[in-house]
Design a protein around this motif. Structure first.
Motif, PDB file in Angstrom:
ATOM      1  N   VAL A 181       0.866  -1.173   0.000  1.00 21.38           N
ATOM      2  CA  VAL A 181       0.000   0.000   0.000  1.00 21.38           C
ATOM      3  C   VAL A 181       0.903   1.223   0.000  1.00 21.38           C
ATOM      4  N   ILE A 182       0.626   2.171  -0.904  1.00 22.75           N
ATOM      5  CA  ILE A 182       1.452   3.371  -0.999  1.00 22.75           C
ATOM      6  C   ILE A 182       0.580   4.616  -0.876  1.00 22.75           C
ATOM      7  N   SER A 183       1.217   5.731  -0.630  1.00 19.14           N
ATOM      8  CA  SER A 183       0.508   7.005  -0.495  1.00 19.14           C
ATOM      9  C   SER A 183       0.201   7.582  -1.875  1.00 19.14           C
TER      10      SER A 183
ATOM     11  N   GLU B 298       1.063  10.490  -2.861  1.00 22.89           N
ATOM     12  CA  GLU B 298       2.293  11.143  -3.321  1.00 22.89           C
ATOM     13  C   GLU B 298       3.241  10.132  -3.974  1.00 22.89           C
ATOM     14  N   GLU B 299       3.430   8.977  -3.330  1.00 23.85           N
ATOM     15  CA  GLU B 299       4.278   7.932  -3.916  1.00 23.85           C
ATOM     16  C   GLU B 299       3.707   7.472  -5.249  1.00 23.85           C
ATOM     17  N   PHE B 300       2.393   7.264  -5.277  1.00 15.47           N
ATOM     18  CA  PHE B 300       1.729   6.836  -6.506  1.00 15.47           C
ATOM     19  C   PHE B 300       1.984   7.834  -7.635  1.00 15.47           C
ATOM     20  N   ASN B 301       1.792   9.125  -7.344  1.00 17.13           N
ATOM     21  CA  ASN B 301       1.977  10.156  -8.366  1.00 17.13           C
ATOM     22  C   ASN B 301       3.418  10.211  -8.855  1.00 17.13           C
TER      23      ASN B 301
ATOM     24  N   LEU C 218       0.957  -0.323 -10.838  1.00 12.58           N
ATOM     25  CA  LEU C 218       0.460   0.700  -9.927  1.00 12.58           C
ATOM     26  C   LEU C 218      -1.052   0.655 -10.030  1.00 12.58           C
ATOM     27  N   VAL C 219      -1.685   0.229  -8.957  1.00 12.00           N
ATOM     28  CA  VAL C 219      -3.117  -0.058  -8.986  1.00 12.00           C
ATOM     29  C   VAL C 219      -3.858   0.977  -8.153  1.00 12.00           C
TER      30      VAL C 219
END
Length: 103
Positions: free
Chosen positions: A25-27, A29-32, A69-70
């Motif tokens: 699970v990522i934030s 911000e990390e996803f972007n 990246l989901v």
């Protein structure tokens, strides 16, 4: 290594019994930061609109080293015809990396 932007994930996307998904699970911000350069394969038109990418319904096979990246929703289902995120929903983000399965 190929990086994909997805609106769903299935174990059927993993190419071999020798590989497994490592899910984190990522934030937002990390996803972007990570989505830069990712190939969009979003079959849900509402998610494609939210992320301003083409709606592409395609079958992919993830290989060792690939990253998915989901993006999904928390609080309910995003209407297929949505053009924005309703107030009762929020987005959640996961990074799925395909790694060698332990034997």
């Amino acid at each position: 290594m190929v990086k994909y932007l997805l609106s769903n994930f299935s174990l059927d996307m993993v190419d071999s019994k020798h590989y497994k998904p490592d899910v984190e699970v990522i934030s937002e911000e990390e996803f972007n930061n990570l989505k830069e350069g990712a190939i969009p394969v979003m079959g849900n038109p509402a998610f494609a609109r939210l992320f301003n990418v083409p709606c592409i319904k395609s079958y992919i096979k993830l290989q060792k080293g690939d990253v998915a990246l989901v993006v999904g929703t928390d609080g309910g289902k995003l209407d297929y015809h949505a053009t924005s995120l309703p107030d009762n929903l929020s987005l959640k983000y996961k990074k799925v990396e395909i790694v060698e399965a332990e034997v």
